[in-house]
Design a protein around this motif. Structure first.
Motif, PDB file in Angstrom:
ATOM      1  N   THR A 108       0.840  -1.197   0.000  1.00 13.43           N
ATOM      2  CA  THR A 108       0.000   0.000   0.000  1.00 13.43           C
ATOM      3  C   THR A 108       0.875   1.246   0.000  1.00 13.43           C
ATOM      4  O   THR A 108       0.577   2.244  -0.664  1.00 13.43           O
ATOM      5  CB  THR A 108      -0.942   0.007   1.213  1.00 13.43           C
ATOM      6  OG1 THR A 108      -1.768  -1.159   1.174  1.00 13.43           O
ATOM      7  CG2 THR A 108      -1.826   1.250   1.223  1.00 13.43           C
ATOM      8  N   ILE A 164      -7.971   1.727  -6.725  1.00  8.84           N
ATOM      9  CA  ILE A 164      -6.965   2.043  -7.738  1.00  8.84           C
ATOM     10  C   ILE A 164      -7.461   3.172  -8.643  1.00  8.84           C
ATOM     11  O   ILE A 164      -6.732   4.126  -8.942  1.00  8.84           O
ATOM     12  CB  ILE A 164      -6.617   0.801  -8.581  1.00  8.84           C
ATOM     13  CG1 ILE A 164      -5.868  -0.226  -7.711  1.00  8.84           C
ATOM     14  CG2 ILE A 164      -5.781   1.182  -9.804  1.00  8.84           C
ATOM     15  CD1 ILE A 164      -5.630  -1.560  -8.396  1.00  8.84           C
ATOM     16  N   LEU A 199      -2.219  -5.798  -3.978  1.00  7.26           N
ATOM     17  CA  LEU A 199      -2.704  -4.593  -4.652  1.00  7.26           C
ATOM     18  C   LEU A 199      -3.996  -4.090  -4.010  1.00  7.26           C
ATOM     19  O   LEU A 199      -4.785  -4.874  -3.471  1.00  7.26           O
ATOM     20  CB  LEU A 199      -2.944  -4.888  -6.129  1.00  7.26           C
ATOM     21  CG  LEU A 199      -1.706  -5.287  -6.941  1.00  7.26           C
ATOM     22  CD1 LEU A 199      -2.107  -5.564  -8.387  1.00  7.26           C
ATOM     23  CD2 LEU A 199      -0.634  -4.208  -6.879  1.00  7.26           C
ATOM     24  N   TRP A 254       2.131   1.855  -3.503  1.00  8.93           N
ATOM     25  CA  TRP A 254       1.028   2.405  -4.306  1.00  8.93           C
ATOM     26  C   TRP A 254       0.849   3.891  -4.038  1.00  8.93           C
ATOM     27  O   TRP A 254       0.769   4.703  -4.973  1.00  8.93           O
ATOM     28  CB  TRP A 254      -0.263   1.641  -3.977  1.00  8.93           C
ATOM     29  CG  TRP A 254      -1.528   2.241  -4.500  1.00  8.93           C
ATOM     30  CD1 TRP A 254      -1.849   2.504  -5.795  1.00  8.93           C
ATOM     31  CD2 TRP A 254      -2.671   2.632  -3.725  1.00  8.93           C
ATOM     32  NE1 TRP A 254      -3.129   3.029  -5.877  1.00  8.93           N
ATOM     33  CE2 TRP A 254      -3.644   3.116  -4.624  1.00  8.93           C
ATOM     34  CE3 TRP A 254      -2.969   2.592  -2.358  1.00  8.93           C
ATOM     35  CZ2 TRP A 254      -4.890   3.581  -4.192  1.00  8.93           C
ATOM     36  CZ3 TRP A 254      -4.208   3.053  -1.932  1.00  8.93           C
ATOM     37  CH2 TRP A 254      -5.156   3.537  -2.842  1.00  8.93           C
TER      38      TRP A 254
END
Length: 302
Positions: free
Chosen positions: A84, A146, A140, A87
């Motif tokens: 995370t 996202i 993910l 990301w």
């Protein structure tokens, strides 16, 4: 930027935050490729993070788990949190680059912003290597998250962008300060946490300064909008920190684990602890409105 010039010499104000941060970065920065013992074997008896930070710590399910399951769960949890982090660091880098696009490169704000981006690139590689070392693939975010992140990085600006950055940095900072001192935590995690804590402390100072400057003198409508955007960003970040796949990886009943984690009063308390400084700062900036407060309470950040 608070710099001033005197007789054309570019003498900077002593309170210039970015200049001081650049000096700090020059004096104390790390190279994870060299400063992490990547070849060291992992002790099978050590956790991925302090057990107290596990989403299941203190639950009935935790009490039923074997020690090997607890160790495996915490390793998957820390890799989920690191994933995370990668990301959001990619989102952060794009927002900061966009914010500094075509600005004065002699300005210390510009130079520290690029220093921060370089740090974040190294951190992301460091987290990726740590997960690989633990034999765990990246977790993910959910598809909707996202896409929301894609919109946030493209549209968020000023105090809203830096507020989102600060949320991610502050919450992880408190966790990692515990992990780096955890005697029952893998040295790999302790070292990567220390590197991240030291360098992110400068990033948080920069984000706070940017937020103060961008929100100063702005009206009520602007503050309400920014407060809501930052709170929504917090929801996206926090809700994706621990992927539910970690429970199956530890051999647990996923539905039961998700249910017990959701109702885990101990973990709720830990989240409030990790958010104390962040919430105090947002209050000072006038960025905790009633709608935002409701979101933070659902996240157990308030």
């Amino acid at each position: 930027m608070t710099s001033t010039s005197a007789t054309g010499t570019g003498v900077l104000d002593a309170e210039d935050v970015s200049l001081r941060l650049l000096d700090s970065a020059a004096q104390l920065s790390y190279d994870p490729a060299e400063d992490v013992a990547w070849e060291e074997e992992l002790d099978p008896k050590l956790y991925g993070l302090n057990p107290q930070w596990s989403t299941l710590y203190g639950t009935d399910l935790w009490n039923e788990m074997s020690e090997d399951q607890r160790i495996l769960l915490t390793r998957h949890e820390v890799c989920s949190i690191m994933s995370t982090g990668i990301w959001f660091e990619m989102i952060l880098q794009q927002m900061v680059l966009r914010d500094q696009y075509c600005k004065d490169s002699s300005d210390s704000d510009f130079q520290f912003a690029l220093t921060e981006i370089a740090d974040e690139c190294r951190h992301s590689i460091m987290f990726a290597r740590a997960c690989t070392k633990m034999g765990i693939k990246a977790y993910l975010p959910r598809r909707m998250s996202i896409e929301l992140g894609r919109g946030f990085k493209a549209l968020a600006s000023a105090e809203a962008a830096y507020g989102g950055i600060l949320v991610a940095e502050e919450v992880l900072d408190v966790m990692q300060r515990d992990w780096m001192r955890g005697e029952d935590v893998l040295p790999l995690v302790r070292t990567t946490s220390k590197i991240h804590v030291v360098e992110e402390s400068r990033h948080m100072t920069f984000a706070r300064q940017q937020m103060r400057e961008r929100i100063e003198g702005k009206g009520v409508a602007r503050r309400k909008t920014s407060a809501l955007v930052v709170a929504i960003a917090a929801r996206i970040i926090v809700s994706n920190m621990v992927n539910k796949g970690v429970y199956a990886a530890a051999g647990l009943d996923t539905d039961r684990a998700v249910r017990e984690a959701k109702n885990n009063a101990h973990h709720h308390m830990m989240m409030r602890t990790s958010s104390e400084h962040l919430m105090a700062f947002l209050h000072d900036c006038g960025l905790v409105t009633k709608p935002a407060e409701a979101i933070y309470k659902r996240l157990h950040m308030l």
